[in-house]
Design a protein around this motif. Structure first.
Motif, PDB file in Angstrom:
ATOM      1  N   PHE A 106     -55.547  18.871  33.589  1.00 30.42           N
ATOM      2  CA  PHE A 106     -56.121  19.682  34.661  1.00 30.42           C
ATOM      3  C   PHE A 106     -57.583  19.987  34.345  1.00 30.42           C
ATOM      4  O   PHE A 106     -58.013  19.934  33.194  1.00 30.42           O
ATOM      5  CB  PHE A 106     -55.335  20.983  34.856  1.00 30.42           C
ATOM      6  CG  PHE A 106     -55.571  21.997  33.771  1.00 30.42           C
ATOM      7  CD1 PHE A 106     -56.602  22.934  33.866  1.00 30.42           C
ATOM      8  CD2 PHE A 106     -54.778  22.017  32.625  1.00 30.42           C
ATOM      9  CE1 PHE A 106     -56.828  23.866  32.861  1.00 30.42           C
ATOM     10  CE2 PHE A 106     -54.997  22.948  31.612  1.00 30.42           C
ATOM     11  CZ  PHE A 106     -56.024  23.872  31.734  1.00 30.42           C
ATOM     12  N   ARG A 107     -58.313  20.320  35.369  1.00 34.21           N
ATOM     13  CA  ARG A 107     -59.660  20.871  35.239  1.00 34.21           C
ATOM     14  C   ARG A 107     -59.782  22.064  36.174  1.00 34.21           C
ATOM     15  O   ARG A 107     -59.159  22.103  37.244  1.00 34.21           O
ATOM     16  CB  ARG A 107     -60.744  19.857  35.637  1.00 34.21           C
ATOM     17  CG  ARG A 107     -60.965  18.689  34.698  1.00 34.21           C
ATOM     18  CD  ARG A 107     -62.115  17.838  35.228  1.00 34.21           C
ATOM     19  NE  ARG A 107     -62.433  16.697  34.367  1.00 34.21           N
ATOM     20  CZ  ARG A 107     -61.878  15.486  34.498  1.00 34.21           C
ATOM     21  NH1 ARG A 107     -60.966  15.269  35.447  1.00 34.21           N
ATOM     22  NH2 ARG A 107     -62.234  14.511  33.685  1.00 34.21           N
ATOM     23  N   VAL A 108     -60.628  22.995  35.782  1.00 32.60           N
ATOM     24  CA  VAL A 108     -61.060  24.064  36.684  1.00 32.60           C
ATOM     25  C   VAL A 108     -62.561  23.906  36.865  1.00 32.60           C
ATOM     26  O   VAL A 108     -63.306  23.876  35.877  1.00 32.60           O
ATOM     27  CB  VAL A 108     -60.724  25.459  36.136  1.00 32.60           C
ATOM     28  CG1 VAL A 108     -61.284  26.542  37.068  1.00 32.60           C
ATOM     29  CG2 VAL A 108     -59.219  25.628  35.968  1.00 32.60           C
ATOM     30  N   ILE A 109     -62.985  23.763  38.117  1.00 31.21           N
ATOM     31  CA  ILE A 109     -64.412  23.638  38.393  1.00 31.21           C
ATOM     32  C   ILE A 109     -64.895  24.889  39.112  1.00 31.21           C
ATOM     33  O   ILE A 109     -64.153  25.514  39.879  1.00 31.21           O
ATOM     34  CB  ILE A 109     -64.740  22.375  39.222  1.00 31.21           C
ATOM     35  CG1 ILE A 109     -64.013  22.383  40.575  1.00 31.21           C
ATOM     36  CG2 ILE A 109     -64.410  21.120  38.434  1.00 31.21           C
ATOM     37  CD1 ILE A 109     -64.414  21.248  41.499  1.00 31.21           C
ATOM     38  N   ARG A 110     -66.132  25.247  38.840  1.00 32.33           N
ATOM     39  CA  ARG A 110     -66.754  26.406  39.498  1.00 32.33           C
ATOM     40  C   ARG A 110     -67.958  25.919  40.290  1.00 32.33           C
ATOM     41  O   ARG A 110     -68.744  25.098  39.803  1.00 32.33           O
ATOM     42  CB  ARG A 110     -67.195  27.440  38.473  1.00 32.33           C
ATOM     43  CG  ARG A 110     -67.909  28.654  39.107  1.00 32.33           C
ATOM     44  CD  ARG A 110     -68.354  29.627  38.034  1.00 32.33           C
ATOM     45  NE  ARG A 110     -67.198  30.180  37.332  1.00 32.33           N
ATOM     46  CZ  ARG A 110     -67.220  30.555  36.054  1.00 32.33           C
ATOM     47  NH1 ARG A 110     -68.319  30.387  35.325  1.00 32.33           N
ATOM     48  NH2 ARG A 110     -66.147  31.063  35.503  1.00 32.33           N
TER      49      ARG A 110
ATOM     50  N   ASP B 170     -72.964  21.391  43.284  1.00 32.18           N
ATOM     51  CA  ASP B 170     -72.993  21.425  41.821  1.00 32.18           C
ATOM     52  C   ASP B 170     -71.672  22.016  41.331  1.00 32.18           C
ATOM     53  O   ASP B 170     -71.427  23.221  41.486  1.00 32.18           O
ATOM     54  CB  ASP B 170     -74.152  22.291  41.320  1.00 32.18           C
ATOM     55  CG  ASP B 170     -75.512  21.674  41.557  1.00 32.18           C
ATOM     56  OD1 ASP B 170     -75.587  20.433  41.625  1.00 32.18           O
ATOM     57  OD2 ASP B 170     -76.502  22.416  41.668  1.00 32.18           O
ATOM     58  N   ALA B 171     -70.816  21.183  40.759  1.00 32.07           N
ATOM     59  CA  ALA B 171     -69.497  21.622  40.300  1.00 32.07           C
ATOM     60  C   ALA B 171     -69.457  21.576  38.773  1.00 32.07           C
ATOM     61  O   ALA B 171     -69.545  20.502  38.172  1.00 32.07           O
ATOM     62  CB  ALA B 171     -68.406  20.731  40.878  1.00 32.07           C
TER      63      ALA B 171
ATOM     64  N   ILE C 156     -61.922  26.210  41.523  1.00 30.93           N
ATOM     65  CA  ILE C 156     -60.917  25.295  42.065  1.00 30.93           C
ATOM     66  C   ILE C 156     -60.211  24.640  40.890  1.00 30.93           C
ATOM     67  O   ILE C 156     -60.863  24.109  39.979  1.00 30.93           O
ATOM     68  CB  ILE C 156     -61.573  24.219  42.948  1.00 30.93           C
ATOM     69  CG1 ILE C 156     -62.369  24.847  44.101  1.00 30.93           C
ATOM     70  CG2 ILE C 156     -60.535  23.231  43.476  1.00 30.93           C
ATOM     71  CD1 ILE C 156     -63.294  23.877  44.807  1.00 30.93           C
ATOM     72  N   ARG C 157     -58.880  24.673  40.929  1.00 24.05           N
ATOM     73  CA  ARG C 157     -58.109  23.988  39.888  1.00 24.05           C
ATOM     74  C   ARG C 157     -57.610  22.655  40.437  1.00 24.05           C
ATOM     75  O   ARG C 157     -57.044  22.588  41.528  1.00 24.05           O
ATOM     76  CB  ARG C 157     -56.925  24.830  39.433  1.00 24.05           C
ATOM     77  CG  ARG C 157     -56.038  24.083  38.418  1.00 24.05           C
ATOM     78  CD  ARG C 157     -55.043  24.966  37.758  1.00 24.05           C
ATOM     79  NE  ARG C 157     -54.088  24.170  36.965  1.00 24.05           N
ATOM     80  CZ  ARG C 157     -53.653  24.508  35.772  1.00 24.05           C
ATOM     81  NH1 ARG C 157     -54.083  25.624  35.199  1.00 24.05           N
ATOM     82  NH2 ARG C 157     -52.776  23.751  35.147  1.00 24.05           N
ATOM     83  N   ILE C 158     -57.854  21.598  39.640  1.00 19.70           N
ATOM     84  CA  ILE C 158     -57.430  20.246  40.007  1.00 19.70           C
ATOM     85  C   ILE C 158     -56.442  19.773  38.961  1.00 19.70           C
ATOM     86  O   ILE C 158     -56.774  19.701  37.770  1.00 19.70           O
ATOM     87  CB  ILE C 158     -58.632  19.283  40.090  1.00 19.70           C
ATOM     88  CG1 ILE C 158     -59.727  19.841  41.003  1.00 19.70           C
ATOM     89  CG2 ILE C 158     -58.178  17.908  40.570  1.00 19.70           C
ATOM     90  CD1 ILE C 158     -61.012  19.035  40.999  1.00 19.70           C
ATOM     91  N   ASP C 159     -55.199  19.476  39.360  1.00 21.49           N
ATOM     92  CA  ASP C 159     -54.190  18.924  38.462  1.00 21.49           C
ATOM     93  C   ASP C 159     -54.038  17.438  38.735  1.00 21.49           C
ATOM     94  O   ASP C 159     -54.129  16.982  39.882  1.00 21.49           O
ATOM     95  CB  ASP C 159     -52.863  19.649  38.671  1.00 21.49           C
ATOM     96  CG  ASP C 159     -52.889  21.063  38.109  1.00 21.49           C
ATOM     97  OD1 ASP C 159     -52.645  21.225  36.913  1.00 21.49           O
ATOM     98  OD2 ASP C 159     -53.211  22.007  38.878  1.00 21.49           O
ATOM     99  N   TYR C 160     -53.787  16.685  37.661  1.00 19.69           N
ATOM    100  CA  TYR C 160     -53.800  15.228  37.726  1.00 19.69           C
ATOM    101  C   TYR C 160     -52.414  14.639  37.447  1.00 19.69           C
ATOM    102  O   TYR C 160     -51.531  15.300  36.876  1.00 19.69           O
ATOM    103  CB  TYR C 160     -54.821  14.681  36.723  1.00 19.69           C
ATOM    104  CG  TYR C 160     -56.232  15.152  37.006  1.00 19.69           C
ATOM    105  CD1 TYR C 160     -57.021  14.501  37.942  1.00 19.69           C
ATOM    106  CD2 TYR C 160     -56.743  16.274  36.363  1.00 19.69           C
ATOM    107  CE1 TYR C 160     -58.310  14.948  38.215  1.00 19.69           C
ATOM    108  CE2 TYR C 160     -58.029  16.731  36.634  1.00 19.69           C
ATOM    109  CZ  TYR C 160     -58.812  16.061  37.562  1.00 19.69           C
ATOM    110  OH  TYR C 160     -60.080  16.518  37.842  1.00 19.69           O
ATOM    111  N   GLU C 161     -52.262  13.395  37.824  1.00 25.03           N
ATOM    112  CA  GLU C 161     -51.012  12.677  37.586  1.00 25.03           C
ATOM    113  C   GLU C 161     -50.890  12.212  36.134  1.00 25.03           C
ATOM    114  O   GLU C 161     -49.792  11.894  35.681  1.00 25.03           O
ATOM    115  CB  GLU C 161     -50.937  11.441  38.504  1.00 25.03           C
ATOM    116  CG  GLU C 161     -50.886  11.763  39.991  1.00 25.03           C
ATOM    117  CD  GLU C 161     -49.528  12.307  40.420  1.00 25.03           C
ATOM    118  OE1 GLU C 161     -48.625  12.439  39.564  1.00 25.03           O
ATOM    119  OE2 GLU C 161     -49.355  12.592  41.614  1.00 25.03           O
TER     120      GLU C 161
ATOM    121  N   GLY D 183     -68.046  21.907  30.472  1.00 24.25           N
ATOM    122  CA  GLY D 183     -69.449  22.321  30.533  1.00 24.25           C
ATOM    123  C   GLY D 183     -70.353  21.418  31.329  1.00 24.25           C
ATOM    124  O   GLY D 183     -71.474  21.810  31.677  1.00 24.25           O
ATOM    125  N   LEU D 184     -69.897  20.189  31.641  1.00 26.31           N
ATOM    126  CA  LEU D 184     -70.732  19.284  32.435  1.00 26.31           C
ATOM    127  C   LEU D 184     -70.742  19.703  33.898  1.00 26.31           C
ATOM    128  O   LEU D 184     -69.782  20.296  34.410  1.00 26.31           O
ATOM    129  CB  LEU D 184     -70.241  17.845  32.312  1.00 26.31           C
ATOM    130  CG  LEU D 184     -70.281  17.203  30.920  1.00 26.31           C
ATOM    131  CD1 LEU D 184     -69.905  15.729  31.010  1.00 26.31           C
ATOM    132  CD2 LEU D 184     -71.657  17.363  30.268  1.00 26.31           C
TER     133      LEU D 184
END
Length: 592
Positions: free
Chosen positions: A156-160, A142-143, A229-234, A243-244
């Motif tokens: 970017f997104r940060v997921i927990r 569950d992210a 976790i931080r995800i950076d995109y092109e 919030g999802l």
């Protein structure tokens, strides 16, 4: 005199023997493996030969796979006859035991690795009460998107992820994994989005199946905390999913979450399932099974939302009475309740009294379907209408416990001549192994699919339940001999006094998968929908196909959003559609 007889009966009833798992070496609160002690307690219970209670004292017990019981088993809707998954690992094995109660108020059983929580096999009058089951590392990730934006011209997104979820960042990927088990390897692993995703919006309480954008066009990934976790995109497209929760898993149902097999009078009462790996609690070829006051729901405050890898409860080929009442079903990855039989395709016909049958769906095979004396019905696969019926005299079939016989083939010999040339276009259902059903006062929420999926010809009552924002229908009646091969027709179904709140599809959906239909070609019949409350947005209260004698009356319908017919009838006959007291007449659309 009646009272006197009752007192004598009570006095004559044997006093159960009480066994406590701590007396066999289990230590509440220890992370050491309690499995051997629990197995010893259950073996002692089996040896008693009379009523026995096995007690778990309050506390946490850890059950590791290395010393757990293993059995070769074939279970409906899992992995079929795939030899890689023949053997199931079982944390609590109850086998060939009668008159057993397992109690555990305040006891929490934590499973490690990949296991079936419990299995009741070849047993009678078994009750599990008050236990709580969970997994140390659930097999669903569950992210939650806790931050998102644009930085240096890129999105970017940060997921927990929850504390229980294990992961490693490896370059521009995330490897999700289970614990290290006895072999030295991890129990399971997968990368990035895994094989399947559903999306949960906790703000509105809705869950749906959809695409996963978390790992698309990734530039870099890095940990920014123990659980973030931080995800950076092109690209520079602003994410709009704050919030999802993206719920990710594999698609291999290698274990049943729990199992009731070839048993009778089995009750689960007050059991809390915090997570079920695999295919939920499956009752297969069993009789008189009750699930009451149970919770299928993640632990409060855990940050987890997925309580099940697939269905929560499935009844396959059962008989007698199935009862599911006063339960909470929250956060599955498929149907909370599914009740059905199994159609087998007629693959050959050596003579007019002998049929060669086969399992068709790749996820179902290998278990026995028939016994001498069972009544079978032959149906036309295209219309699902009956062609003939007969009684089984002899059967050659797999045992469900080994692979000594072909796992996809069954041969039955019946007591009367059947029509010829049935191969290919006909299917067979065992109509003896069909249960009566009572589903009452349950709550269904955060479900991506249907609330209840049911196909059985005996009496079904679904009453007093609350269906909150199902992804599809609240109650779905199907039946097909072409896709899932889940049989058969309903003949006596009452849906009353329920509340359907904003379902994603028709609140009640009667949709047999027959390829040929018409007003005179009914698959289902005897469906009564009465006294329910429907809160709807763009979907009908009832959508029915190929059904005779529908009665829709006394229902209260509240509509907002897009207008739709209240009732849709497709190739139905003898329908009786009436408004409730003080209600406007339902809007009805008839097709065919």
């Amino acid at each position: 005199m009646t009272g006197a007889r009752e007192n004598v009966s009570e006095e004559a009833r044997p006093v159960p023997v009480l066994l406590d798992v701590t007396g066999f070496g289990a230590v509440p609160g220890s992370r050491s493996d309690a499995g051997p002690a629990v197995a010893a307690a259950l073996a002692a219970a089996a040896a008693v030969g009379g009523p026995v209670v096995v007690r778990f004292a309050p506390g946490e017990y850890h059950l590791w796979p290395e010393g757990a019981a293993r059995r070769e088993l074939y279970v409906s809707n899992t992995v079929g006859d795939d030899p890689a998954f023949r053997v199931k690992t079982i944390a609590l094995l109850i086998e060939s035991v009668d008159d057993l109660v397992i109690v555990g108020e305040g006891a929490r059983l934590v499973l490690h690795g990949v296991q079936t929580t419990f299995a009741v096999i070849d047993s009678r009058r078994v009750r599990l009460q008050g236990l709580e089951f969970d997994f140390a590392v659930p097999t669903v990730v569950d992210a939650t998107v806790v931050d998102a934006g644009i930085a240096a011209g890129r999105a970017f997104r940060v997921i927990r992820v929850p504390e229980a979820t294990l992961f490693a960042v490896e370059g521009a990927s995330v490897r999700w994994h289970g614990e290290v088990v006895g072999s030295g390897g991890v129990a399971w692993q997968g990368w990035d989005a895994l094989d399947y995703t559903q999306i949960h919006d906790p703000a509105v309480g809705r869950t749906w199946r959809g695409a996963n954008p978390l790992f698309e066009h990734v530039r870099s990934i890095r940990s920014v905390g123990e659980r973030e976790i931080r995800i950076d995109y092109e690209h520079a497209e602003m994410p709009a999913d704050g919030g999802l929760v993206y719920q990710m898993r594999s698609t291999t149902r290698d274990h049943p979450g729990g199992l009731v097999l070839d048993s009778s009078e089995v009750t689960l009462s007050g059991v809390r399932f915090r997570f079920l790996h695999g295919f939920g609690v499956v009752a297969q070829m069993s009789r008189d099974v009750t699930v009451e006051q149970c919770e299928f729901q993640t632990p409060p405050g855990s940050g987890r939302h997925s309580a099940g890898f697939a269905d929560f409860v499935q009844f396959s080929g059962c008989s007698g009475q199935v009862a599911v009442r006063d339960c909470v079903f929250d956060g599955p990855h498929d149907d909370p309740i599914n009740i059905h039989g199994t159609y087998l395709r007629v693959a050959g016909q050596p003579d007019r009294r002998t049929l060669a049958l086969e399992y068709v769906h790749r996820e179902t095979a290998g278990f026995a379907q028939f016994a001498p004396g069972d009544v079978v019905e032959v149906v036309d696969r295209a219309t699902l209408e009956p062609v003939a019926s007969a009684t089984v005299e002899q059967v050659w079939q797999p045992s469900g416990r080994d692979h000594d016989r072909p796992l996809r083939g069954i041969v039955v010999r019946v007591d009367t001549e059947l029509p010829g040339d049935l191969a290919g276009w006909a299917a067979v259902e065992n109509v003896t192994r069909t249960p009566a059903v009572h589903i009452a006062r349950n709550v269904f929420r955060n479900v991506p699919t249907r609330g209840v999926l049911v196909t059985t010809r005996r009496r079904v009552v679904i009453e007093g339940n609350r269906f909150e924002r199902m992804g599809m229908a609240g109650v779905h009646v199907s039946g097909d001999a072409d896709e899932w091969w889940e049989s058969g027709p309903v003949r006596d179904l009452t849906i009353r006094g329920n509340e359907f709140v904003e379902p994603g599809g028709p609140a009640v959906f009667v949709d047999p998968r027959n390829s040929r239909s018409g007003p005179g070609c009914a698959v289902h019949s005897g469906v009564v929908v009465e006294g329910n409350r429907f809160v709807l947005d763009g979907v009908p209260a009832l959508d029915a196909k190929s059904t005779r004698g529908i009665r829709f009356t006394g229902n209260h319908i509240v509509r907002h959003g897009r207008a739709m017919p209240d009732v849709v009838l497709r190739s139905c006959s003898d329908a009786d559609i009436e408004a409730g007291a003080g209600e406007r007449p339902p809007r009805v659309t008839e097709i065919g």
